[in-house]
Every structure is written in structure tokens, then in C-alpha cells.
Design a protein around this motif. Structure first.
Motif, short mmCIF file in Angstrom:
data_model
loop_
_atom_site.label_atom_id
_atom_site.label_comp_id
_atom_site.label_asym_id
_atom_site.label_seq_id
_atom_site.Cartn_x
_atom_site.Cartn_y
_atom_site.Cartn_z
N HIS A 212 0.83 -1.22 0.10
CA HIS A 212 0.07 0.07 0.11
C HIS A 212 1.00 1.34 0.00
CE1 HIS A 212 -3.77 2.10 0.99
NE2 HIS A 212 -2.84 3.08 1.59
N VAL A 213 2.01 1.51 0.92
CA VAL A 213 2.72 2.43 0.99
C VAL A 213 3.56 2.72 -0.34
CG1 VAL A 213 2.84 2.47 3.63
CG2 VAL A 213 4.39 1.25 2.32
N GLN A 214 3.74 1.73 -0.81
CA GLN A 214 4.51 1.98 -2.26
C GLN A 214 4.28 2.28 -3.15
OE1 GLN A 214 6.34 -1.87 -3.38
NE2 GLN A 214 7.65 -2.16 -1.44
N ASP A 215 2.64 2.50 -3.38
CA ASP A 215 2.10 3.31 -4.25
C ASP A 215 1.64 4.53 -3.61
OD1 ASP A 215 -1.20 2.44 -6.09
OD2 ASP A 215 0.07 4.21 -6.27
N LYS A 216 2.27 5.66 -4.11
CA LYS A 216 2.33 6.91 -3.72
C LYS A 216 0.90 7.73 -4.21
CE LYS A 216 6.38 6.88 -2.13
NZ LYS A 216 6.48 6.67 -0.77
N SER A 217 0.12 6.83 -5.06
CA SER A 217 -1.24 7.74 -5.02
C SER A 217 -2.42 7.21 -4.16
CB SER A 217 -1.49 7.06 -6.71
OG SER A 217 -1.66 5.70 -6.44
N LYS A 218 -2.00 6.42 -3.46
CA LYS A 218 -2.76 5.93 -2.24
C LYS A 218 -2.65 6.61 -1.02
CE LYS A 218 -3.37 1.06 -3.83
NZ LYS A 218 -3.39 -0.38 -3.34
N LEU A 219 -3.82 6.65 -0.22
CA LEU A 219 -3.83 7.55 0.92
C LEU A 219 -3.02 7.13 1.92
CD1 LEU A 219 -7.93 7.89 1.12
CD2 LEU A 219 -6.16 9.78 0.34
N PRO A 220 -2.57 7.98 2.87
CA PRO A 220 -1.41 7.34 4.01
C PRO A 220 -2.40 6.42 4.95
CG PRO A 220 -2.25 9.79 4.42
CD PRO A 220 -2.60 9.37 3.01
N ILE A 221 -1.88 5.64 5.56
CA ILE A 221 -2.26 4.41 6.43
C ILE A 221 -2.53 4.98 7.76
CG2 ILE A 221 -2.37 2.26 7.22
CD1 ILE A 221 -0.74 1.30 4.92
N LEU A 222 -3.78 4.92 8.24
CA LEU A 222 -3.90 5.20 9.60
C LEU A 222 -4.06 4.01 10.58
CD1 LEU A 222 -4.52 7.49 12.11
CD2 LEU A 222 -7.06 6.99 11.35
N ILE A 223 -3.04 4.05 11.51
CA ILE A 223 -2.54 2.92 12.54
C ILE A 223 -2.91 3.35 13.81
CG2 ILE A 223 -1.20 1.04 13.09
CD1 ILE A 223 -0.22 0.91 10.34
N PHE A 224 -3.35 2.73 14.76
CA PHE A 224 -3.14 2.80 16.32
C PHE A 224 -2.38 1.75 16.99
CE2 PHE A 224 -5.88 6.16 15.98
CZ PHE A 224 -7.16 6.15 15.09
N PRO A 225 -1.40 2.03 17.04
CA PRO A 225 -0.18 0.87 17.38
C PRO A 225 -0.36 0.26 18.83
CG PRO A 225 0.98 2.90 16.38
CD PRO A 225 -0.33 3.28 16.72
N GLU A 226 -1.29 1.00 19.63
CA GLU A 226 -1.44 0.33 21.11
C GLU A 226 -2.25 -0.85 20.89
OE1 GLU A 226 -1.43 3.89 24.01
OE2 GLU A 226 -2.68 4.40 22.11
N GLY A 227 -3.02 -0.89 19.76
CA GLY A 227 -3.81 -2.21 19.57
C GLY A 227 -5.01 -2.11 20.44
N THR A 228 -5.23 -1.28 21.48
CA THR A 228 -6.52 -1.14 22.34
C THR A 228 -6.78 0.32 22.71
OG1 THR A 228 -7.60 -2.01 24.22
CG2 THR A 228 -5.15 -1.66 24.44
N CYS A 229 -7.93 0.40 23.33
CA CYS A 229 -8.34 1.97 23.62
C CYS A 229 -7.79 2.12 25.21
CB CYS A 229 -9.72 2.07 23.85
SG CYS A 229 -10.44 2.18 22.21
N ILE A 230 -7.00 3.24 25.40
CA ILE A 230 -6.33 3.66 26.64
C ILE A 230 -7.32 5.01 27.14
CG2 ILE A 230 -4.19 4.36 27.70
CD1 ILE A 230 -4.16 1.61 26.18
N ASN A 231 -7.46 5.22 28.38
CA ASN A 231 -8.08 6.40 28.89
C ASN A 231 -7.86 7.81 28.54
OD1 ASN A 231 -5.92 6.39 30.69
ND2 ASN A 231 -7.71 6.11 32.43
N ASN A 232 -6.68 8.00 27.92
CA ASN A 232 -6.19 9.19 27.33
C ASN A 232 -5.29 9.90 28.72
OD1 ASN A 232 -6.94 12.47 26.11
ND2 ASN A 232 -6.09 10.90 25.06
N THR A 233 -4.91 9.04 29.60
CA THR A 233 -3.98 9.67 30.31
C THR A 233 -2.69 9.22 30.04
OG1 THR A 233 -4.32 7.72 31.93
CG2 THR A 233 -5.80 9.68 32.20
N SER A 234 -2.43 8.19 29.23
CA SER A 234 -1.03 7.89 29.06
C SER A 234 -0.92 7.22 27.70
CB SER A 234 -0.62 6.66 29.95
OG SER A 234 -1.60 5.68 30.09
N VAL A 235 0.25 6.84 27.07
CA VAL A 235 0.36 6.15 25.89
C VAL A 235 1.20 4.76 26.54
CG1 VAL A 235 1.53 6.18 23.75
CG2 VAL A 235 0.78 8.11 24.84
#
Length: 432
Positions: A284-307
């Protein structure tokens, strides 16, 4: 035959017509047209400032009422329930030995029964207030935002405060909730963009450093608090999403999204195949015509006090990474999705019955993997930058611990520290 109409029926029809015309005009002028043009009239920010003044008055009224009735107010702690001093394992054990015995510490044996108290105390402290579990419960506020789910001090204080809370309940469930439901139906019918979703949630977003926005051929990584993180980011730019195929309501949304953009969805059996995932991302990233990929590397939701720990998979691709920090203001509503407690429909209902969604988004400068840096080190460097910019706590713990047992490596690390301390004590005594 002449038809006779009741004057009351005529009046009702006229009023309904006027109401529909006014409603549609307001919807067109204040929601649809600004969403298309990307402009704002500042009404939501004025709404936010008005709410802050009401919240401050309600909090002061609670404190004054508690003083009059000699009630003890609950004061939440932002970082920990148990006060902890930043001391090492060796210092704490020496202190325990010093208080438990009058003998000289240099002549102490390699092991003492009093050492057990250190591990027992740390175990009890972890059960009551560990750094992982408290990141998966809603943040307790010192002020009251007129939502009963946000403050332990909610109780009858005065008639005026109760009437204000009742009025707020009527506004949220009688006006805001139907209005937002109507907006959601409108966006499905008219295929409106993510900005309609933002306005449907009364989201007030402040974007910083837009010159660093992700570009095609790159990967955008951000801290993860809620499913609406996607809406927050996508209202300011287009992304290709990556995730696991779900069922139910989320599955319906995913199937609708993939018709408009080449998102990358994986079957449950494919997620565990790291090589397959890496290949599809790399293609996907090799094709410069495609949109940037959005990833959340934590893999789960955190309560926004930490990473918490970033999974290294997205940092092995060998492309430019665009870090993004998202910080929500919990005074207007808790955006954290506790997936083990609430389903998607229940969560959306809570979001749409909150006062507003207020957050700040920082686009950090793009980062690339250095020559002498592995994927884990690169992931930690990006995570630290996001935590520092968003004012979040940088933790090394894996967010998956909320559903899994603690790995043996963490236990072995404490055992090694203790063994190292004992060996060091023995060597010091032998030198002396």
C-alpha cells in the motif's frame, strides 16, 4: 360535496410547516453548508465556554454545600491512589532491614525474612493501584460537569443545583440526542463527509502544526482512546484504515467505508500472520497515489492519560511515519471506550448524550527509522514524542495486559533485580 376543515387542524398544519422550514433552514445554514465549505461560525466554541462557566458554578456550589453540611468531598488523584517515592529495590530493602533489626547492615546475611515485606507491600499496592488497571477506567474529575457518571460527589446539595442538573438532563436527552440522531440519519442519506459526523457529536477540535499532516505513501500513527479517533483525524484529512473485520454494527460501517476508499481489513485468522500483514501494508505505502495509512499501534483503547506500548509491526515497513497526538478534554464528556464494559451502540449513546467532544490534535514532524535502530526502538521513540506533545504518561506496559496474564519476563525482571542486589551485597562484604 364540500369539505369542511377544522380551524384547529389548519393551525396545526401551518405550525408543522413553519417548524419543518425553520429546522431545515438551520440544518442547511449551520451544519451542511459549513461542512461542505470547511468553515465554522464559532457557535460550538461559544457553547463550550458557556458550559465551562456553568461547570465552575456547579463545582463551587457543591463545595460550599459540603462545607455547610460538614461533608467530606472525594478528591481524585491524577496519577496514583497510593503515594510512592521514587526509590530503588535495594534502597527499600535496606530501609526495611534497618527498621527490623538493630544489627549492622554490613554484617547482615544474604537473605533476611524481613525482605518478604517488600514484595508483600508491592503486591498489595499493585492490587489496589497498579499503573495498568487504572488506565482502563474513566478518569475521575475534580469538577462536576453535570453528568452523574463523572463525579463521586454527586448528591443532593440544593434545589437550584438539582433543577440545573434536571434541565441539563432534559437538554441532553430531549434536544441534543434527537438532534444528533437526525444528523446521523442525514449523513447516511446524503452521504455527507466526516465533518458532518464531527458536528453531529458537537466535536470541537483544535488542530496544531497542520504543515506536518500525513502525506501519501506514509503511515500515520496516533494514540488510541476511542473509535471516534478516526472521525477526529479524518475530518481534517483522508486516510486508509487498517483493522480486523468485525461483525455487528462495526462490520456494517466497515463494509460501507471500503466502498469509498481502499481500506485494509484483515480476517481474524490473517491478523496473526505478521508476514501477510507487513506485505499488504508495504504494498500500500509503495503506491504513492494511495492515501496514508492510519494505525493505532497500541492495539487497544487507553483512557487518554497515558500512552502504552506500541506494537512494532507498523514500524518494520521502512517508510516515513507521521506521529499524531490526540488529547481529549474530559470535562465535557469521557471519550474513552471501555470495550470490556460497553458495546458499540451503548458507547455511541453515551457519546451523543454528553455535552460535547473537545480535543486537541498535534501533527508532529515526520520521523524515519535510523540506521542503527531496530523496530522496537523506533516505536518507542515515536511513542515518547507523542506522549511528550500530548502531555501523557509514557508507559512501557503492553495494553493487552487488560485481557491477558502478566508475562513471565516481567516477573523474571524483578527476580533478577533482587538477585543482583544480593550478589552485590556479598561482593561488598568480601572486599571489606
Amino acid at each position: 360535496m364540500e369539505l369542511l376543515f377544522n380551524p384547529f387542524d389548519n393551525l396545526v398544519c401551518i405550525l408543522l410547516g413553519i417548524s419543518f422550514t425553520v429546522w431545515f433552514t438551520l440544518l442547511l445554514v449551520f451544519i451542511i453548508v459549513p461542512a461542505i465549505l470547511g468553515v465554522s461560525f464559532g457557535i460550538r466554541r461559544l457553547y463550550m465556554k458557556s458550559l465551562l462557566k456553568i461547570f465552575e458554578w456547579a463545582t463551587l456550589r457543591i463545595e460550599r454545600g459540603a462545607k455547610e453540611k460538614n461533608h467530606q468531598l472525594y478528591k481524585p488523584y491524577s496519577n496514583a491512589i497510593i503515594a510512592k517515592e521514587p526509590t530503588s529495590l535495594e534502597e527499600e530493602i535496606k530501609e526495611i532491614r534497618r527498621s527490623a533489626s538493630n544489627r549492622d547492615l554490613d554484617s547482615a546475611p544474604e537473605f533476611e525474612m524481613s525482605d518478604i515485606f517488600y514484595f508483600a507491600r508491592r503486591g498489595v499496592a499493585s492490587i489496589m493501584d497498579d499503573e495498568v488497571t487504572k488506565r482502563f477506567s474513566a478518569e475521575e474529575l475534580e469538577s462536576w460537569n453535570l453528568l452523574t457518571r463523572s463525579n463521586y460527589n454527586f448528591q443532593y446539595i440544593s434545589l437550584r443545583l438539582t433543577v440545573l442538573w434536571g434541565l441539563g438532563l432534559l437538554i441532553r436527552y430531549g434536544f441534543l440526542l434527537p438532534l444528533r440522531m437526525k444528523n446521523l440519519l442525514s449523513e447516511k442519506v446524503h452521504l455527507m463527509c466526516y465533518r458532518i459526523c464531527v458536528r453531529a457529536l458537537t466535536a470541537i477540535i483544535t488542530y496544531h502544526d497542520s504543515e506536518n499532516k500525513p502525506k501519501n505513501g506514509g503511515i500515520c500513527v496516533a494514540n488510541h482512546t476511542s473509535p471516534i479517533d478516526v472521525i477526529i483525524l479524518a475530518s481534517d484529512g483522508c486516510y486508509a484504515m487498517v483493522g480486523q473485520i468485525h461483525g455487528g454494527l462495526m462490520g456494517v460501517i466497515q463494509r460501507a467505508m471500503v466502498k469509498a476508499c481502499p481500506h485494509i481489513w484483515f480476517e481474524r485468522s490473517e491478523v496473526k500472520d505478521r508476514h501477510l500483514v507487513a506485505k499488504r501494508l508495504s504494498d500500500h505505502v509503495q503506491d504513492k497515489s494511495k492515501l496514508p495509512i492510519l494505525i493505532f499501534p497500541e492495539g487497544t483503547c487507553i483512557n487518554n492519560t497515558s500512552v502504552m506500548m506500541f506494537k512494532k509491526g507498523s514500524f518494520e515497513i521502512g517508510t516515513t511515519v507521521y506521529p499524531v497526538a490526540i488529547k481529549y478534554d474530559p470535562r465535557f464528556g469521557d471519550a474513552f471506550w471501555n470495550s470490556s464494559k460497553f458495546g458499540m451502540v451503548n458507547y455511541l449513546l453515551r457519546m451523543m448524550s454528553s455535552w460535547a467532544i473537545v480535543c486537541s490534535v498535534w501533527y508532529l514532524p515526520p520521523m524515519s527509522r535510523e540506521e542503527d535502530e531496530d523496530a522496537v526502538q523506533f516505536a518507542n521513540r515515536v511513542k515518547s514524542a507523542i506522549a511528550r506533545q500530548g502531555g501523557l504518561v509514557d508507559l512501557l506496559w503492553d495494553g493487552g495486559l487488560k485481557r491477558e496474564k502478566v508475562k513471565d519476563t516481567f516477573k523474571e525482571e524483578q527476580q533478577k533485580l533482587y538477585s543482583k542486589m544480593l550478589v552485590g551485597t556479598q561482593e561488598d562484604r568480601s572486599r571489606s
